[in-house]
Design a protein around this motif. Structure first.
Motif, PDB file in Angstrom:
ATOM      1  N   UNK A  65      43.088  35.128  42.265  1.00 59.39           N
ATOM      2  CA  UNK A  65      41.718  35.578  42.500  1.00 59.39           C
ATOM      3  C   UNK A  65      41.774  36.999  43.026  1.00 59.39           C
ATOM      4  N   UNK A  66      40.952  37.873  42.451  1.00 60.30           N
ATOM      5  CA  UNK A  66      40.909  39.258  42.898  1.00 60.30           C
ATOM      6  C   UNK A  66      39.610  39.572  43.609  1.00 60.30           C
ATOM      7  N   UNK A  67      39.648  40.549  44.521  1.00 57.13           N
ATOM      8  CA  UNK A  67      38.439  40.943  45.241  1.00 57.13           C
ATOM      9  C   UNK A  67      37.845  42.241  44.695  1.00 57.13           C
ATOM     10  N   UNK A  68      38.462  42.794  43.644  1.00 55.08           N
ATOM     11  CA  UNK A  68      37.998  44.060  43.083  1.00 55.08           C
ATOM     12  C   UNK A  68      36.805  43.841  42.148  1.00 55.08           C
ATOM     13  N   UNK A  69      36.132  44.896  41.807  1.00 55.04           N
ATOM     14  CA  UNK A  69      34.914  44.788  41.007  1.00 55.04           C
ATOM     15  C   UNK A  69      35.205  44.359  39.574  1.00 55.04           C
ATOM     16  N   UNK A  70      36.329  44.795  38.993  1.00 56.99           N
ATOM     17  CA  UNK A  70      36.640  44.377  37.635  1.00 56.99           C
ATOM     18  C   UNK A  70      36.784  42.870  37.522  1.00 56.99           C
ATOM     19  N   UNK A  71      37.546  42.289  38.443  1.00 57.45           N
ATOM     20  CA  UNK A  71      37.718  40.836  38.446  1.00 57.45           C
ATOM     21  C   UNK A  71      36.365  40.147  38.635  1.00 57.45           C
ATOM     22  N   UNK A  72      35.559  40.678  39.550  1.00 59.28           N
ATOM     23  CA  UNK A  72      34.303  40.020  39.892  1.00 59.28           C
ATOM     24  C   UNK A  72      33.239  40.168  38.818  1.00 59.28           C
ATOM     25  N   UNK A  73      33.228  41.286  38.114  1.00 61.83           N
ATOM     26  CA  UNK A  73      32.286  41.407  36.989  1.00 61.83           C
ATOM     27  C   UNK A  73      32.578  40.326  35.939  1.00 61.83           C
ATOM     28  N   UNK A  74      33.850  40.193  35.580  1.00 62.23           N
ATOM     29  CA  UNK A  74      34.217  39.185  34.597  1.00 62.23           C
ATOM     30  C   UNK A  74      33.915  37.786  35.110  1.00 62.23           C
ATOM     31  N   UNK A  75      34.190  37.537  36.397  1.00 61.87           N
ATOM     32  CA  UNK A  75      33.902  36.226  36.988  1.00 61.87           C
ATOM     33  C   UNK A  75      32.409  35.912  36.918  1.00 61.87           C
ATOM     34  N   UNK A  76      31.569  36.883  37.216  1.00 61.89           N
ATOM     35  CA  UNK A  76      30.123  36.659  37.165  1.00 61.89           C
ATOM     36  C   UNK A  76      29.678  36.289  35.754  1.00 61.89           C
ATOM     37  N   UNK A  77      30.247  36.948  34.774  1.00 63.50           N
ATOM     38  CA  UNK A  77      29.903  36.640  33.381  1.00 63.50           C
ATOM     39  C   UNK A  77      30.397  35.252  32.978  1.00 63.50           C
ATOM     40  N   UNK A  78      31.594  34.880  33.433  1.00 68.07           N
ATOM     41  CA  UNK A  78      32.112  33.537  33.174  1.00 68.07           C
ATOM     42  C   UNK A  78      31.211  32.493  33.824  1.00 68.07           C
ATOM     43  N   UNK A  79      30.826  32.738  35.068  1.00 63.91           N
ATOM     44  CA  UNK A  79      29.994  31.780  35.800  1.00 63.91           C
ATOM     45  C   UNK A  79      28.626  31.621  35.140  1.00 63.91           C
ATOM     46  N   UNK A  80      28.041  32.725  34.724  1.00 61.29           N
ATOM     47  CA  UNK A  80      26.743  32.661  34.053  1.00 61.29           C
ATOM     48  C   UNK A  80      26.836  31.817  32.785  1.00 61.29           C
ATOM     49  N   UNK A  81      27.877  32.036  31.995  1.00 57.59           N
ATOM     50  CA  UNK A  81      28.063  31.264  30.765  1.00 57.59           C
ATOM     51  C   UNK A  81      28.378  29.804  31.055  1.00 57.59           C
ATOM     52  N   UNK A  82      28.998  29.545  32.218  1.00 54.34           N
ATOM     53  CA  UNK A  82      29.406  28.184  32.569  1.00 54.34           C
ATOM     54  C   UNK A  82      28.270  27.335  33.119  1.00 54.34           C
ATOM     55  N   UNK A  83      27.121  27.940  33.427  1.00 51.70           N
ATOM     56  CA  UNK A  83      25.984  27.171  33.915  1.00 51.70           C
ATOM     57  C   UNK A  83      25.701  27.320  35.392  1.00 51.70           C
ATOM     58  N   UNK A  84      26.344  28.295  36.033  1.00 51.08           N
ATOM     59  CA  UNK A  84      26.047  28.558  37.438  1.00 51.08           C
ATOM     60  C   UNK A  84      24.760  29.378  37.532  1.00 51.08           C
ATOM     61  N   UNK A  85      23.895  28.995  38.478  1.00 48.23           N
ATOM     62  CA  UNK A  85      22.634  29.719  38.653  1.00 48.23           C
ATOM     63  C   UNK A  85      22.728  30.833  39.685  1.00 48.23           C
ATOM     64  N   UNK A  86      23.617  30.671  40.683  1.00 48.64           N
ATOM     65  CA  UNK A  86      23.679  31.617  41.794  1.00 48.64           C
ATOM     66  C   UNK A  86      25.123  32.023  42.092  1.00 48.64           C
TER      67      UNK A  86
END
Length: 371
Positions: free
Chosen positions: A36-57
């Motif tokens: 798990x990374x705390x940088x913005x690149x890792x987190x941008x991709x994570x947010x997109x994965x979460x959105x596609x996975x059905x996470x609302x928040x």
């Protein structure tokens, strides 16, 4: 109260959120590998994965000082905006700490981001538990209940600034005279989340918050908190939505999942865990009733910051889905999740667990309709 809780929760799908790792060290105080990374690149991709996975928040964290593995911390509001810019539907909850923030700044920041993202930003008002952090940045450390009184005024001021022209307010901590903020947030107004398990936290949630976060716990103990908060909210003519913290370990077999948790605890950093426990237990003991978050947390519980292991979302996808429905029956509206390896596990959770939760919800809905 139990009947009303069950009726409401039979009708709305439970929501999912994840902790944003904008702070280094991951979500466990352990030397186990965390991909798990705390940088913005890792987190941008994570947010997109979460959105596609059905996470609302997604919930960003706020820290001003290092400790317990969190040597680096990105500021929450700016980081939240970056994640919103990388997504289309995901709502991001920015943690805000009274003291460093005042309602004027917070209202302006959130109203602007609200307008820029079509209403996808919310806040989590953190009353504060780490006295050392406040001392380090020169902020006064208030008594336990005073911190919650300040937070309640903060929320009342936010709502007034966001909804009224010529807002006037005279509190013990904040004062306004004929203040008008423009542009105001678009409707619906930004949601306000708040955590804590003390009496002061529950009472404040009942009076002013949209959402109440509680630490990880069993469905039975969560239900007691839910009934307390909702009973007090009902007396105010309100209803508060409930979120619970959990650390999810979904694996093909329960044995594999349990082995992961055992390894996390076996590789825990005792010095950091005990230091964290000392701070948070002191914060809880400072409440008049001597309770609060972490009051009954063991060493093993404290390895995951917010008692996430207690919620027991550890096992196969089916086991986890069934336990999530038990939480829903206890009155939970949202599960806030941490993971060991965020990107891959959020994707797995969305593929293997959330569809089972939705199928179980639909099955229960059909059973109630037939009855």
């Amino acid at each position: 109260m139990a009947d009303a809780r069950t009726t409401h929760h039979g009708s709305e799908p439970i929501k999912f959120a994840y902790w944003v790792p904008n702070v280094s060290g991951g979500l466990v105080i352990s030397d186990i590998e965390q991909r798990t990374g705390w940088d913005i690149g890792y987190n941008r991709k994570l947010a997109q994965i979460a959105e596609a996975a059905g996470f609302e928040y997604a919930l960003t964290q706020i820290r001003f000082t290092a400790g317990y593995g969190a040597e680096n911390q990105h500021e929450s509001v700016a980081f939240s905006h970056a994640l919103l810019a990388a997504t289309e539907r995901l709502k991001v909850i920015a943690a805000i700490l009274p003291g460093p923030w005042n309602p004027t700044l917070a209202a302006k920041q959130i109203a602007t981001i609200n307008n820029l993202t079509e209403g996808r930003v919310a806040i989590n008002l953190v009353s504060g538990w780490f006295s050392g952090e406040f001392r380090a940045i020169g902020e006064p450390w208030l008594d336990h209940d005073e911190r919650y009184r300040r937070s309640e005024e903060f929320i009342r001021a936010l709502r007034g600034i966001w909804t009224e022209d010529s807002f006037t307010f005279a509190g013990d901590f904040y004062r306004y005279r004929n203040y008008s903020l423009k542009p105001k947030p678009i409707d619906p107004q930004p949601e306000i989340f708040q955590g804590g398990s003390s009496r002061a936290a529950r009472d404040m949630a009942a009076r002013v918050s949209d959402w109440y976060f509680t630490n990880g716990n069993t469905p039975e103990n969560v239900a007691k908190q839910v009934d307390d908060v909702q009973g007090k909210a009902a007396a105010e003519g309100r209803r508060v939505k409930i979120g619970v913290n959990a650390f999810a370990v979904a694996r093909p077999t329960e044995a594999e999942a349990r082995a992961v948790v055992d390894e996390i605890i076996a590789k825990a950093n005792p010095e950091a865990v005990n230091a964290f426990g000392h701070e948070v237990k002191n914060a809880g003991k400072a409440s008049p009733e001597g309770e609060g978050n972490w009051a009954k947390s063991s060493f093993e519980d404290l390895v995951q910051y917010n008692d996430g292991f207690k919620t027991n979302l550890i096992g196969t996808p089916r086991q986890i889905a069934e336990r999530i429905l038990d939480l829903k029956d206890a009155g939970v509206d949202l599960v806030l999740l941490g993971f060991l390896h965020f990107q891959e596990e959020v994707e797995f959770f969305g593929r293997e667990v959330i569809p089972l939760v939705r199928a179980l919800e639909a099955e229960r809905g059909r059973s109630r309709a037939a009855a």
